[in-house]
Design a protein around this motif. Structure first.
Motif, short mmCIF file in Angstrom:
data_model
loop_
_atom_site.label_atom_id
_atom_site.label_comp_id
_atom_site.label_asym_id
_atom_site.label_seq_id
_atom_site.Cartn_x
_atom_site.Cartn_y
_atom_site.Cartn_z
N PRO A 34 0.84 -1.20 0.00
CA PRO A 34 0.00 0.00 0.00
C PRO A 34 0.88 1.26 0.00
O PRO A 34 2.05 1.20 0.38
CB PRO A 34 -0.78 -0.11 1.31
N PHE A 35 0.29 2.37 -0.41
CA PHE A 35 1.05 3.62 -0.47
C PHE A 35 0.14 4.83 -0.34
O PHE A 35 -1.08 4.73 -0.54
CB PHE A 35 1.84 3.71 -1.79
N GLN A 36 0.71 5.94 -0.01
CA GLN A 36 0.00 7.22 0.05
C GLN A 36 -0.03 7.80 -1.35
O GLN A 36 1.01 8.11 -1.93
CB GLN A 36 0.69 8.19 1.02
N CYS A 37 -1.21 7.95 -1.91
CA CYS A 37 -1.37 8.49 -3.25
C CYS A 37 -1.05 9.98 -3.26
O CYS A 37 -1.44 10.71 -2.35
CB CYS A 37 -2.80 8.26 -3.74
N THR A 38 -0.37 10.39 -4.29
CA THR A 38 -0.05 11.81 -4.48
C THR A 38 -0.43 12.24 -5.90
O THR A 38 0.23 13.09 -6.49
CB THR A 38 1.46 12.06 -4.25
N SER B 218 -4.65 0.89 -0.68
CA SER B 218 -4.26 -0.43 -0.22
C SER B 218 -5.06 -1.54 -0.89
O SER B 218 -4.91 -2.70 -0.56
CB SER B 218 -4.40 -0.53 1.31
N GLY C 47 -6.29 9.13 -1.36
CA GLY C 47 -5.32 9.11 -0.27
C GLY C 47 -4.60 7.79 -0.17
O GLY C 47 -3.83 7.43 -1.05
N TRP C 48 -4.82 7.06 0.91
CA TRP C 48 -4.14 5.80 1.15
C TRP C 48 -4.70 4.74 0.21
O TRP C 48 -5.91 4.45 0.22
CB TRP C 48 -4.31 5.39 2.61
#
Length: 171
Positions: free
Chosen positions: A129-133, A144, A141-142
Motif C-alpha cells: 500500500p502507499f499514500q497516493c499523491t 491499499s 489518499g491511502w
C-alpha cells in the motif's frame, strides 16, 4: 497531472533497457528514483477505445509488480504496461477478464498523457500500500486495494468482475 507512486518494473524490466513491447502506443520514461518511472501515450484515442491487448504474461503471485486477475490469481505483465502508474483520475482501464487495456469512458486519451489506472480496480488487497499523491480532486489518499474502500469510495470507477464479486461478498 503527476501520478502516484507507481508499481515499479520487475527486476528484468528495471535493470535492463529491453526492446519496447508497445513502441507504437507508449513511451517509458525511466527514472533512477524508486517508483519514479512512468508510461506516456504516443497516440490519440477516443474514450472507451482499445489501447492494447495484454499478452505475454506469466502467472504470478501477489506482489508489487503483479496484477490481480481473479479472486486468488495474479499475473506478471512482462511488458511496458508495467510502467502504467496509479491515479485516482485514471486514463486507462485494465480489464483482466478480456485481457485488454482501454481508454476510460469519461475522456479521450491524448498523445503525451500519462498512462494510469486505478489500482483498486484490479487489486483487492495490495502487497505494498502507499499514500497516493496523484493530485486528482477526488484523490483517495491511502491506496491499499478495494478491500479497505467503501462502496461510496469505489462508486464511479470501472471495476473488474473479481473486485465486484469480492465487494458484494463483503456486504
Amino acid at each position: 497531472m503527476p501520478s502516484a507512486d507507481p508499481i515499479p518494473a520487475s527486476p528484468a524490466l528495471r535493470d535492463k533497457a529491453p526492446s519496447p513491447t508497445h513502441p507504437d502506443r507508449l513511451r517509458v520514461n525511466r527514472s533512477p528514483k524508486a517508483f519514479g518511472s512512468g508510461a506516456y501515450s504516443l497516440v490519440d484515442l477516443p474514450a472507451g477505445a482499445l489501447f492494447a491487448t495484454i499478452t505475454g504474461t506469466t502467472p504470478g503471485h501477489k506482489a508489487y509488480t503483479s496484477v490481480q486477475t481473479g479472486r486468488d490469481t495474479h499475473i506478471e505483465l512482462n511488458s511496458d504496461l508495467v510502467y502504467c502508474n496509479h491515479s485516482c483520475a485514471p486514463s486507462l482501464v485494465f480489464d483482466m477478464a478480456r485481457m485488454e487495456v482501454r481508454v476510460v469512458d469519461e475522456k479521450p486519451l491524448k498523445a503525451g498523457d500519462a498512462l494510469t489506472f486505478f489500482y483498486p480496480s484490479t487489486e483487492w488487497e495490495m502487497d505494498q500500500p502507499f499514500q497516493c499523491t496523484c493530485g486528482a480532486n477526488a484523490c483517495r489518499g491511502w491506496i491499499s486495494g478495494a478491500k479497505t474502500m467503501s462502496a461510496e469510495e469505489l462508486d464511479g470507477y470501472w471495476l473488474n468482475g473479481h473486485i465486484v464479486q469480492l465487494r458484494n461478498e463483503r456486504k
